[in-house]
Design a protein around this motif. Sequence first.
Motif, PDB file in Angstrom:
ATOM      1  N   THR A 240       0.845  -1.202   0.000  1.00 53.83           N
ATOM      2  CA  THR A 240       0.000   0.000   0.000  1.00 53.83           C
ATOM      3  C   THR A 240       0.878   1.249   0.000  1.00 53.83           C
ATOM      4  N   ILE A 241       0.259   2.382  -0.156  1.00 49.93           N
ATOM      5  CA  ILE A 241       0.979   3.647  -0.099  1.00 49.93           C
ATOM      6  C   ILE A 241       1.710   3.769   1.230  1.00 49.93           C
ATOM      7  N   VAL A 242       1.055   3.415   2.323  1.00 53.29           N
ATOM      8  CA  VAL A 242       1.682   3.514   3.644  1.00 53.29           C
ATOM      9  C   VAL A 242       2.872   2.569   3.743  1.00 53.29           C
ATOM     10  N   GLU A 243       2.712   1.336   3.299  1.00 46.28           N
ATOM     11  CA  GLU A 243       3.820   0.367   3.353  1.00 46.28           C
ATOM     12  C   GLU A 243       4.994   0.811   2.489  1.00 46.28           C
ATOM     13  N   THR A 244       4.689   1.396   1.332  1.00 42.21           N
ATOM     14  CA  THR A 244       5.740   1.898   0.447  1.00 42.21           C
ATOM     15  C   THR A 244       6.481   3.057   1.103  1.00 42.21           C
ATOM     16  N   ALA A 245       5.748   3.960   1.753  1.00 42.63           N
ATOM     17  CA  ALA A 245       6.387   5.086   2.448  1.00 42.63           C
ATOM     18  C   ALA A 245       7.231   4.598   3.626  1.00 42.63           C
ATOM     19  N   ILE A 246       6.732   3.615   4.352  1.00 43.48           N
ATOM     20  CA  ILE A 246       7.482   3.065   5.486  1.00 43.48           C
ATOM     21  C   ILE A 246       8.799   2.458   5.000  1.00 43.48           C
ATOM     22  N   ALA A 247       8.786   1.837   3.833  1.00 45.50           N
ATOM     23  CA  ALA A 247       9.988   1.211   3.286  1.00 45.50           C
ATOM     24  C   ALA A 247      10.987   2.230   2.739  1.00 45.50           C
ATOM     25  N   SER A 248      10.561   3.464   2.575  1.00 43.40           N
ATOM     26  CA  SER A 248      11.428   4.498   2.018  1.00 43.40           C
ATOM     27  C   SER A 248      12.247   5.185   3.106  1.00 43.40           C
ATOM     28  N   PRO A 249      13.563   5.210   2.971  1.00 41.46           N
ATOM     29  CA  PRO A 249      14.385   5.915   3.969  1.00 41.46           C
ATOM     30  C   PRO A 249      14.241   7.434   3.880  1.00 41.46           C
ATOM     31  N   GLN A 250      13.597   7.943   2.820  1.00 43.61           N
ATOM     32  CA  GLN A 250      13.424   9.386   2.638  1.00 43.61           C
ATOM     33  C   GLN A 250      12.114   9.923   3.212  1.00 43.61           C
ATOM     34  N   HIS A 251      11.273   9.056   3.771  1.00 40.68           N
ATOM     35  CA  HIS A 251       9.944   9.493   4.200  1.00 40.68           C
ATOM     36  C   HIS A 251       9.637   9.170   5.663  1.00 40.68           C
ATOM     37  N   GLU A 252      10.645   9.148   6.517  1.00 37.19           N
ATOM     38  CA  GLU A 252      10.436   8.834   7.928  1.00 37.19           C
ATOM     39  C   GLU A 252       9.569   9.885   8.622  1.00 37.19           C
ATOM     40  N   THR A 253       9.788  11.157   8.324  1.00 34.16           N
ATOM     41  CA  THR A 253       8.992  12.221   8.935  1.00 34.16           C
ATOM     42  C   THR A 253       7.545  12.140   8.468  1.00 34.16           C
ATOM     43  N   LEU A 254       7.353  11.902   7.183  1.00 40.60           N
ATOM     44  CA  LEU A 254       5.997  11.773   6.649  1.00 40.60           C
ATOM     45  C   LEU A 254       5.266  10.619   7.315  1.00 40.60           C
ATOM     46  N   VAL A 255       5.927   9.490   7.460  1.00 40.15           N
ATOM     47  CA  VAL A 255       5.303   8.321   8.090  1.00 40.15           C
ATOM     48  C   VAL A 255       4.928   8.643   9.538  1.00 40.15           C
ATOM     49  N   ALA A 256       5.805   9.317  10.268  1.00 35.50           N
ATOM     50  CA  ALA A 256       5.500   9.704  11.653  1.00 35.50           C
ATOM     51  C   ALA A 256       4.292  10.633  11.695  1.00 35.50           C
TER      52      ALA A 256
ATOM     53  N   SER B 245      14.002  15.752   3.860  1.00 32.60           N
ATOM     54  CA  SER B 245      14.673  17.043   3.651  1.00 32.60           C
ATOM     55  C   SER B 245      13.658  18.157   3.379  1.00 32.60           C
ATOM     56  N   ALA B 246      12.498  17.810   2.814  1.00 29.88           N
ATOM     57  CA  ALA B 246      11.437  18.805   2.615  1.00 29.88           C
ATOM     58  C   ALA B 246      10.898  19.280   3.967  1.00 29.88           C
ATOM     59  N   PHE B 247      10.661  18.336   4.869  1.00 33.07           N
ATOM     60  CA  PHE B 247      10.196  18.713   6.210  1.00 33.07           C
ATOM     61  C   PHE B 247      11.255  19.517   6.960  1.00 33.07           C
ATOM     62  N   ALA B 248      12.522  19.218   6.699  1.00 31.33           N
ATOM     63  CA  ALA B 248      13.616  19.938   7.378  1.00 31.33           C
ATOM     64  C   ALA B 248      13.682  21.401   6.951  1.00 31.33           C
ATOM     65  N   LYS B 249      13.104  21.752   5.799  1.00 32.54           N
ATOM     66  CA  LYS B 249      13.084  23.146   5.326  1.00 32.54           C
ATOM     67  C   LYS B 249      12.086  24.013   6.104  1.00 32.54           C
ATOM     68  N   LEU B 250      11.132  23.380   6.786  1.00 34.48           N
ATOM     69  CA  LEU B 250      10.124  24.141   7.532  1.00 34.48           C
ATOM     70  C   LEU B 250      10.787  24.888   8.681  1.00 34.48           C
ATOM     71  N   PRO B 251      10.174  25.990   9.120  1.00 36.96           N
ATOM     72  CA  PRO B 251      10.741  26.707  10.267  1.00 36.96           C
ATOM     73  C   PRO B 251      10.938  25.781  11.470  1.00 36.96           C
TER      74      PRO B 251
END
Length: 173
Positions: free
Chosen positions: A28-44, A69-75
């Motif tokens: 699923t989309i969630v399982e795919t995101a969990i498997a991605s090392p680039q989407h840890e913040t999104l998954v949380a 890295s996208a989330f890291a750009k936020l204030p």
Amino acid sequence: MKPFFVIASAIALTATTPALADHHRSSTIVETAIASPQHETLVAAVKAAGLVDTLAGQGPFTVFAPTDSAFAKLPEDTVATLLKPENVTTLRSVLTYHVVAGKVSASELIGMIDENGGSAQLKTVQGALLTASLSDGKVILTDSEGGTASVVQADLKASNGIIHATDTVSMPG
């Protein structure tokens, strides 16, 4: 005996190769995101917002998934603040602003942009619009506040939709 072994091995490899190639298609989309090392913040964030079951549901969905890295750009402290239980409504709004009903591949999105004179309006699950356009061959998303995000990886297929990774968190305004 040797030729039989070679033929049997080739048949077995052919039978398993599509399964390996379609690994994400069975997730699923969630399982795919969990498997991605680039989407840890999104998954949380998805977990904190209580959206796991929704995004693991039947769909189909198109998710413009901000990378870590996208989330890291936020204030500073924005993510920590959004993850607090008292801010779940705001967090859900931000996250569902990155989701479009239906499955839209990169080529389909580019076709929509071309057909509509250089930009395409995407109605998000949150209810507001994202505007997609092209710049130097990249899909650019413009949010309600005028911020832009580039698609940095497209067409991550999942069993219930598709993910396009972005370099910036889009804001619903």
